[in-house]
Design an enzyme around this catalytic site. Structure first.
Site: not given
Length: 384
Positions: A124, A154, A226-228, A283-284
Site C-alpha cells: 500500500h 500487503d 509513514g512507518n508502514s 484447493l478451489g
C-alpha cells in the site's frame, strides 16, 4: 583562671559551629565521607551504580538499512462535488474538462534486505505510484523500480542501483515471543527516521480485514503514518517484522500496531525476486469457521476445524470429491483450527503436492487426497 575558662568555652563553641556548617553544607569535606569508586550519590545517600539499559547497539546495526520511501502519482480530481449515483459519477468523470490532473505524494518506509539493492516494503506504500524515490540514512537518494508485489499479504519488493548498501539481518529462528522487547524504525509523518520501543503484545493476530492472509505480530511500539514498510527489530537488531498497520481512532498511535512476521515476509521476498510474483497453494474451496451453533448442529465436541461453504467446479477439491458441508479437521495429519489456519497452511504448499485432508461428513471421518493447485491472482481487497 576564670578568664582562661571563658576563652576555652568560646573556642569550643566556634569550632562546633564550624563543624555543624561543614557537615550540613559540604559533608564530602569531612574524612570518611568520600563515596567509594563506582557508587553514585543521590539525595545525600550513596548506593551501587545501576546498570544502564540501552538498545543503541541494536539500533546502530539495523537503522542504516531502513529507508524512507517517497511516491508520486497523478490523480484526476473533480472540479465540482460528484453525485451519489455511481452511473452518473462515472459519466461525469468521462466528460472532458470535468476533472483536473494533480500530483499526489505520499511517504512510507522500507528495509534493505540484500546488498544488491532489494528493498522490502508494504504494497500500500507504493500502490499505483508513477514514480518512487528512496532516501537512505546516509543521505543518498535513488529512484526505485518495482520488482514485484503481493497485494494479498500487503508486501512489495523494490530495487535500487547503489553500491555499499547496508542490509538488515533476519531473525533466523523466528523466535519472537509475547513480552519480548521490540523496536520500530521508520519515517513517521515525514519527520525523519525515528525509533520507538515497546513489547510484543500478541502473536497470530488475524480477522482484522487488512489482508487476505493475516498472521500479524501485535506490538505497542509506537507506529504512525509513514512507518508502514519499516522494520520491527529485536534487541539484537534482527528483523522480526515489517510494520504494516495500526488500530487508531485518531490517526495516531494508540499502542496497537501490527507487523508482518519476518518468516513469511522472507518467503514472499524470495519468490518475488525469483519469479516476480508469489505462488500459493490452492484447493478451489471456500472455508468458513465453525460457529458454536454449527458445532451443535453437527454434534461436534468443539468448534475446531473449517466447514466447506463452496467448492469451485473442476477445481482440485472438486476433483478429489470434497463436498459442500464437509468439515475439514486436519491437513497432512495436523489439526486445523479454523478457516484462517487452513488458508495460511495451504499457502506455502507447492503446486502438485498431494495433501491429505481429514474430513468429517455425515458423522463419518474420511481421508481425501487432494492435489494442490496454484491460487489464482487476486486484487487487493476493496477499501485498501
Amino acid at each position: 583562671m576564670r578568664r582562661l575558662w571563658l576563652i576555652f568555652a568560646q573556642t569550643v563553641t566556634v569550632c562546633l559551629g564550624v563543624l555543624f556548617l561543614v557537615s550540613t553544607l559540604r559533608p564530602q569535606w569531612l574524612p570518611g565521607n568520600q563515596p567509594p569508586a563506582g557508587n553514585s550519590v543521590a539525595g545525600g545517600a550513596a548506593g551501587p551504580a545501576l546498570p544502564v539499559v540501552s538498545y543503541a547497539s541494536a539500533v546502530a546495526r539495523a537503522a542504516p538499512s531502513v529507508v524512507n520511501v517517497y511516491t508520486r502519482k497523478h490523480v484526476d480530481v473533480p472540479l465540482v462535488p460528484l453525485p451519489a449515483d455511481p452511473a452518473l459519477r462515472q459519466l461525469l468523470r468521462s466528460l472532458p474538462g470535468f476533472t483536473q490532473r494533480q500530483n499526489s505524494t505520499s511517504l512510507g518506509s522500507g528495509v534493505i534486505v540484500r546488498a544488491d539493492g532489494y528493498i522490502l516494503t508494504n504494497y500500500h506504500v507504493i500502490e499505483s505510484a508513477d514514480s518512487i524515490e528512496v532516501s537512505l540514512r546516509d543521505g543518498r537518494q535513488a529512484a526505485a523500480r518495482i520488482v514485484g508485489t503481493d497485494p494479498e499479504s500487503d508486501l512489495a519488493v523494490l530495487k535500487i542501483d547503489l553500491d555499499k548498501l547496508p542490509t538488515i539481518v533476519f531473525d533466523p529462528e523466528q523466535s519472537v515471543r509475547v513480552g519480548d522487547v521490540v523496536l520500530a524504525i521508520g519515517n513517521p509523518f515525514g519527520v525523519g527516521q525515528t525509533t520507538t520501543q515497546g513489547i510484543v503484545s500478541a502473536l497470530g493476530r488475524n480477522r482484522l480485514g487488512i489482508n487476505t492472509y493475516e498472521d500479524f505480530i501485535q506490538t505497542d511500539a509506537a507506529i504512525n503514518p509513514g512507518n508502514s514498510g519499516g522494520a520491527l527489530i529485536d534487541t539484537q537488531g534482527r528483523l522480526v517484522g515489517i510494520n504494516t498497520a495500526i488500530y487508531s481512532e485518531t490517526g495516531g498511535s494508540l499502542g496497537i500496531g501490527f507487523a508482518i512476521p519476518s518468516g513469511p515476509a522472507h518467503q514472499i521476498l524470495n519468490q518475488i525476486i525469483q519469479s516476480g510474483h508469489v505462488q500459493r497453494g490452492w484447493l478451489g474451496l471456500e472455508p468458513q469457521d465453525i460457529t458454536p451453533d454449527l458445532a451443535q448442529a453437527f454434534h461436534l465436541g468443539s468448534a475446531q476445524g473449517a466447514i466447506v461453504a463452496r467448492v469451485l467446479p473442476r477445481g482440485p477439491a472438486a476433483r478429489a470429491g470434497v463436498q459442500v458441508g464437509d468439515i475439514i479437521q486436519s491437513l497432512d495429519g495436523q489439526p486445523v483450527r479454523d478457516s484462517f489456519d487452513l488458508l495460511n497452511r495451504l499457502a506455502p504448499l507447492k503446486a502438485g503436492h498431494v495433501a491429505r485432508l481429514g474430513v468429517m461428513r455425515s458423522g463419518k471421518t474420511l481421508a481425501l487426497d487432494v492435489t494442490v493447485g496454484v491460487r489464482p491472482a487476486a486484487q487487493r481487497p476493496a477499501g485498501h
